[in-house]
Design an enzyme around this catalytic site. Structure first.
Site, PDB file in Angstrom:
ATOM      1  N   ASP A 130      42.251  26.195  83.381  1.00 36.51           N
ATOM      2  CA  ASP A 130      42.147  27.659  83.405  1.00 36.51           C
ATOM      3  C   ASP A 130      42.829  28.221  82.161  1.00 36.51           C
ATOM      4  OD1 ASP A 130      40.900  27.683  85.881  1.00 36.51           O
ATOM      5  OD2 ASP A 130      42.705  28.246  86.990  1.00 36.51           O
ATOM      6  N   ARG A 180      34.144  26.963  79.923  1.00 37.21           N
ATOM      7  CA  ARG A 180      33.870  28.024  80.902  1.00 37.21           C
ATOM      8  C   ARG A 180      34.125  29.356  80.209  1.00 37.21           C
ATOM      9  NH1 ARG A 180      38.431  28.620  85.018  1.00 37.21           N
ATOM     10  NH2 ARG A 180      37.393  27.118  86.374  1.00 37.21           N
TER      11      ARG A 180
HETATM   12  C1  LIG Z   1      34.752  30.796  88.283  1.00 33.80           C
HETATM   13  C2  LIG Z   1      35.685  31.756  87.628  1.00 33.80           C
HETATM   14  C3  LIG Z   1      36.787  31.266  86.953  1.00 33.80           C
HETATM   15  C4  LIG Z   1      37.654  32.145  86.305  1.00 33.80           C
HETATM   16  N1  LIG Z   1      38.681  31.641  85.567  1.00 33.80           N
HETATM   17  C5  LIG Z   1      39.468  32.472  84.869  1.00 33.80           C
HETATM   18  C6  LIG Z   1      40.451  31.983  83.968  1.00 33.80           C
HETATM   19  O1  LIG Z   1      40.630  30.773  83.798  1.00 33.80           O
HETATM   20  N2  LIG Z   1      41.202  32.893  83.297  1.00 33.80           N
HETATM   21  C7  LIG Z   1      41.024  34.242  83.440  1.00 33.80           C
HETATM   22  O2  LIG Z   1      41.715  35.015  82.779  1.00 33.80           O
HETATM   23  N3  LIG Z   1      40.096  34.727  84.293  1.00 33.80           N
HETATM   24  C8  LIG Z   1      39.328  33.882  84.998  1.00 33.80           C
HETATM   25  N4  LIG Z   1      38.364  34.400  85.835  1.00 33.80           N
HETATM   26  C9  LIG Z   1      38.345  35.842  86.152  1.00 33.80           C
HETATM   27  C10 LIG Z   1      37.528  36.604  85.130  1.00 33.80           C
HETATM   28  O3  LIG Z   1      38.194  36.595  83.894  1.00 33.80           O
HETATM   29  C11 LIG Z   1      37.300  38.067  85.552  1.00 33.80           C
HETATM   30  O4  LIG Z   1      38.516  38.698  85.721  1.00 33.80           O
HETATM   31  C12 LIG Z   1      36.513  38.199  86.851  1.00 33.80           C
HETATM   32  O5  LIG Z   1      35.536  37.220  86.984  1.00 33.80           O
HETATM   33  C13 LIG Z   1      35.804  39.580  86.887  1.00 33.80           C
HETATM   34  O6  LIG Z   1      34.897  39.692  85.833  1.00 33.80           O
HETATM   35  P1  LIG Z   1      33.292  39.666  86.004  1.00 33.80           P
HETATM   36  O7  LIG Z   1      32.774  38.759  84.941  1.00 33.80           O
HETATM   37  O8  LIG Z   1      32.941  39.271  87.361  1.00 33.80           O
HETATM   38  O9  LIG Z   1      32.834  41.113  85.592  1.00 33.80           O
HETATM   39  P2  LIG Z   1      33.303  42.584  85.967  1.00 33.80           P
HETATM   40  O10 LIG Z   1      32.719  43.464  84.927  1.00 33.80           O
HETATM   41  O11 LIG Z   1      34.784  42.640  86.208  1.00 33.80           O
HETATM   42  O12 LIG Z   1      32.599  42.808  87.347  1.00 33.80           O
HETATM   43  C14 LIG Z   1      31.186  42.853  87.488  1.00 33.80           C
HETATM   44  C15 LIG Z   1      30.853  43.056  88.943  1.00 33.80           C
HETATM   45  O13 LIG Z   1      31.255  41.896  89.689  1.00 33.80           O
HETATM   46  C16 LIG Z   1      31.803  42.260  90.947  1.00 33.80           C
HETATM   47  N5  LIG Z   1      33.228  41.836  90.982  1.00 33.80           N
HETATM   48  C17 LIG Z   1      33.971  41.409  89.949  1.00 33.80           C
HETATM   49  N6  LIG Z   1      35.211  41.062  90.360  1.00 33.80           N
HETATM   50  C18 LIG Z   1      35.248  41.305  91.668  1.00 33.80           C
HETATM   51  C19 LIG Z   1      36.241  41.148  92.670  1.00 33.80           C
HETATM   52  N7  LIG Z   1      37.462  40.679  92.394  1.00 33.80           N
HETATM   53  N8  LIG Z   1      35.933  41.502  93.931  1.00 33.80           N
HETATM   54  C20 LIG Z   1      34.702  41.954  94.250  1.00 33.80           C
HETATM   55  N9  LIG Z   1      33.718  42.121  93.343  1.00 33.80           N
HETATM   56  C21 LIG Z   1      33.971  41.803  92.080  1.00 33.80           C
HETATM   57  C22 LIG Z   1      31.639  43.746  91.058  1.00 33.80           C
HETATM   58  O14 LIG Z   1      30.398  43.978  91.689  1.00 33.80           O
HETATM   59  C23 LIG Z   1      31.601  44.187  89.621  1.00 33.80           C
HETATM   60  O15 LIG Z   1      30.933  45.399  89.449  1.00 33.80           O
HETATM   61  C24 LIG Z   1      37.443  33.539  86.420  1.00 33.80           C
HETATM   62  C25 LIG Z   1      36.320  34.022  87.083  1.00 33.80           C
HETATM   63  C26 LIG Z   1      35.436  33.167  87.659  1.00 33.80           C
HETATM   64  C27 LIG Z   1      34.223  33.713  88.322  1.00 33.80           C
END
Ligand SMILES: Cc1cc2nc3c(=O)[nH]c(=O)nc-3n(C[C@H](O)[C@H](O)[C@H](O)COP(=O)(O)OP(=O)(O)OC[C@H]3O[C@@H](n4cnc5c(N)ncnc54)[C@H](O)[C@@H]3O)c2cc1C
Length: 303
Positions: A130, A180
């Site tokens: 991560d 990732r």
């Molecule tokens: C498999 C995976 C691994 C990850 N690993 C890391 C990492 O190593 N380091 C790191 O900094 N971040 C990590 N993240 C978190 C990532 O950086 C984002 O903070 C998170 O995924 C929200 O961004 P989004 O791409 O979904 O888009 P956004 O623009 O935040 O959201 C798009 C849409 O997705 C939905 N959504 C997003 N988040 C949520 C939530 N929490 N609850 C409900 N609905 C939601 C909503 O419908 C929103 O409108 C990871 C995420 C995933 C999916």
């Protein structure tokens, strides 16, 4: 504004200690956390596997300050690898380097990471590293590059909100490293990170374009339909690509979309966190979508 407050609260250790003691809070955390024990995480993994999804397990914990905690977390991950092998579930692991000593000593962390990578290789499992707050990005990538030649079962993660990431991704792509791509979940200043969603999203698509044009195995980690559409379009444009591409989403987030992508024939991996140290993880999920707070407040009112 609310995002910043929630991210600030996610780092408050005293608050964490108080919240972790609350029974109701533990119950609420289940929306995003598979449980406190490995048994519960394995059960969730089995269910997801049966629905056509792979898993990456995160044994929650980060920012450890004492060597013995870092050794313990390393031993725990090795035990997890043995267990998932014997249970024959389709899962790898995701680890945070600050959980195995990065905030204490670089060499200690490297030794622990090597032990985990060796155990994972013995059990033919994949280890995703991560990516954490910007203080740790360079050292995390250094440790990754230092071991990636030897361990093909190691993968990196990058955050599209960081201005530096495009350069990092070009280097990872040139080496064919497994990457990732996510947007980033921490609070970062404007000098280091794009602050506007539009910029973070544009950067995300740019990173996908670079990686899709390389032979890096790629994990598209997002719940954002627009990013998913961009990834699908790029997959179509790069249909001769040999390296695999998969979508990744968080446990409990957009379950409808997870199922739909599997139905459409895409590879899907769910990030499944479990353990007692769920507070910072849970708070970051609140910060990403403050509407999630409503479900917490509603549940508290119903109590
Ligand atoms: C498999 C995976 C691994 C990850 N690993 C890391 C990492 O190593 N380091 C790191 O900094 N971040 C990590 N993240 C978190 C990532 O950086 C984002 O903070 C998170 O995924 C929200 O961004 P989004 O791409 O979904 O888009 P956004 O623009 O935040 O959201 C798009 C849409 O997705 C939905 N959504 C997003 N988040 C949520 C939530 N929490 N609850 C409900 N609905 C939601 C909503 O419908 C929103 O409108 C990871 C995420 C995933 C999916």
């Amino acid at each position: 504004m609310l995002r910043s407050v929630l991210l600030y609260l996610s780092e408050q250790k005293r608050l964490q200690e108080s919240i972790l003691r609350l029974k109701l809070a533990r119950k609420l955390s289940r929306r995003f956390v598979a449980g406190e024990s490995l048994d519960e995480a394995i059960q969730v993994t089995r269910d997801l596997n049966a629905r056509g999804m792979d898993v990456t397990l995160d044994h929650l914990g980060e920012s450890v300050e004492h060597e013995d905690q870092a050794y313990q977390a390393t031993d725990d991950y090795i035990a997890i690898l043995e267990r998932i092998d014997s249970e024959k579930v389709r899962t790898g692991i995701s680890i945070k380097l600050t959980q195995i000593g990065l905030a204490i000593d670089h060499d200690l962390c490297r030794r622990n990471l090597r032990r985990i990578a060796e155990a994972a290789r013995d059990h033919s499992r994949f280890v995703r590293i991560d990516i954490e707050g910007s203080d740790y990005v360079q050292s995390t990538l250094d440790l990754f590059h230092g071991l990636a030649e030897e361990f093909k079962n190691l993968g990196a993660a990058v955050q599209s909100y960081l201005r530096r990431t495009e350069a990092d991704v070009r280097e990872l792509a040139a080496r064919g490293a497994s990457v990732r791509v996510c947007k980033g979940a921490y609070k970062e200043p404007p000098e280091l990170a794009f602050q506007k969603k539009r910029e973070v999203d544009a950067s995300y698509v740019r990173l996908l374009e670079i990686l899709m044009g390389s032979e890096s195995p790629l994990a598209v980690a997002t719940h954002d339909s627009r990013m998913i559409e961009a990834a699908k379009r790029l997959m179509g444009e790069h249909s001769n690509r040999q390296a695999p591409v998969e979508f990744q989403m968080l446990y409990g987030v957009r379950r409808d979309l997870q199922a739909r992508l599997v139905e459409e024939g895409y590879r899907m991996r769910i990030y499944v966190p479990y353990g007692t140290e769920w507070y910072p993880y849970f708070m970051r999920r609140m910060a990403e979508r403050p509407a999630n707070l409503l479900f917490v407040l509603r549940a508290m009112k119903g109590k």
